[in-house]
Design a protein around this motif. Structure first.
Motif, PDB file in Angstrom:
ATOM      1  N   TYR A 105       0.898  -0.656   0.190  1.00 43.22           N
ATOM      2  CA  TYR A 105       0.252  -0.310   0.055  1.00 43.22           C
ATOM      3  C   TYR A 105       0.884   1.172  -0.410  1.00 43.22           C
ATOM      4  CZ  TYR A 105      -3.444   3.400   1.175  1.00 43.22           C
ATOM      5  OH  TYR A 105      -4.006   4.656   1.430  1.00 43.22           O
ATOM      6  N   ASP A 107       1.372   5.661   0.466  1.00 41.93           N
ATOM      7  CA  ASP A 107       0.746   6.424   0.587  1.00 41.93           C
ATOM      8  C   ASP A 107       1.594   7.894   0.831  1.00 41.93           C
ATOM      9  OD1 ASP A 107       2.158   5.664   2.789  1.00 41.93           O
ATOM     10  OD2 ASP A 107       0.424   5.414   4.309  1.00 41.93           O
ATOM     11  N   ASN A 164      -2.781   0.440  -3.835  1.00 39.80           N
ATOM     12  CA  ASN A 164      -2.130  -0.808  -4.110  1.00 39.80           C
ATOM     13  C   ASN A 164      -1.245  -1.808  -5.026  1.00 39.80           C
ATOM     14  OD1 ASN A 164      -3.475  -1.451  -1.371  1.00 39.80           O
ATOM     15  ND2 ASN A 164      -4.729  -2.273  -2.268  1.00 39.80           N
ATOM     16  N   GLY A 205      -2.858  -0.155   4.637  1.00 40.47           N
ATOM     17  CA  GLY A 205      -4.119  -0.268   3.508  1.00 40.47           C
ATOM     18  C   GLY A 205      -5.366  -1.321   3.422  1.00 40.47           C
TER      19      GLY A 205
END
Length: 220
Positions: A105, A107, A164, A205
């Protein structure tokens, strides 16, 4: 009278299966079997009676089925207990960082990736695909046992969108591709869940991975 025929309609049988526990169903089936066996004995042809050996075979067959049902119930109970025990033992993993080959994930934070490659590789390529399986980046790395902090950027150096991604490592010797495998990375563990498929680890995530696929743990 055929002993294998049931007096209940299929719909009635399905309704009973949906509303009664398996132990009750097994008991009811056994009673039905005995009643049908008694009726069969009462209505047999006196000039051509059923061989007693046939009754023994029918009883043995039903007994085997009943034992199999009870064995399956015991295995289901043990599986549930083992799942609970596994979650209790893994509760201490929450807050740790797990290494696995699950998707990442992204970010904005760098991802710690293990760059383990084929033993004779002289070049490694990190292949990045988005959630739809589209190639978004390829990056050359030097073969090493160290961790690589992947910044999550595209070939132009721009940050990739939050989401993702799947990571793979391609090992090369010269121009020859030796192997391709999922890249393992570290991600924080947020939750441990149990279910029919076993204990699952929930990473940042919401990414889930089987507990058996975690290859290493480390402190955050």
């Amino acid at each position: 009278m055929d002993i294998l025929q049931s007096q209940q309609s299929p719909a009635a049988g399905w309704a009973a299966s949906a509303t009664q526990p398996k132990s009750a169903l097994a008991s009811a089936d056994f009673e039905t079997f005995l009643k049908m066996l008694t009726v069969q004995m009462q209505n047999q042809d006196p000039m051509n009676p059923i061989d007693s050996a046939d009754y023994a075979v029918q009883l043995a067959t039903f007994s085997g089925v009943e034992q199999a049902v009870r064995t399956n119930q015991l295995l289901e109970s043990l599986q549930t207990q083992f799942g609970v025990m596994g979650m209790a033992q893994l509760a201490g993993w929450v807050g740790q960082q797990a290494r696995s080959g699950a998707p990442v994930y992204l970010d904005g934070e760098a991802i710690a990736i293990s760059t383990n490659s084929h033993p004779v590789a002289d070049r490694v390529v990190l292949v990045v695909k988005d959630a739809q399986g589209r190639l978004v980046a390829r990056e050359d790395l030097a073969p090493s046992n160290d961790l690589y902090l992947w910044p999550g950027r595209d070939p132009a150096g721009a940050p990739l969108p939050v989401g993702n991604y799947s990571l793979a490592l391609e090992s090369y010797r010269g121009a020859d591709l030796l192997a391709s495998a999922r890249a393992e990375h570290y991600a924080p563990i947020q939750e441990v869940r149990g279910g029919p498929e076993g204990v699952k680890i929930v990473l940042r995530g919401g990414i889930e991975v089987a507990a058996t696929e975690v290859t290493a743990l480390r402190a955050p």
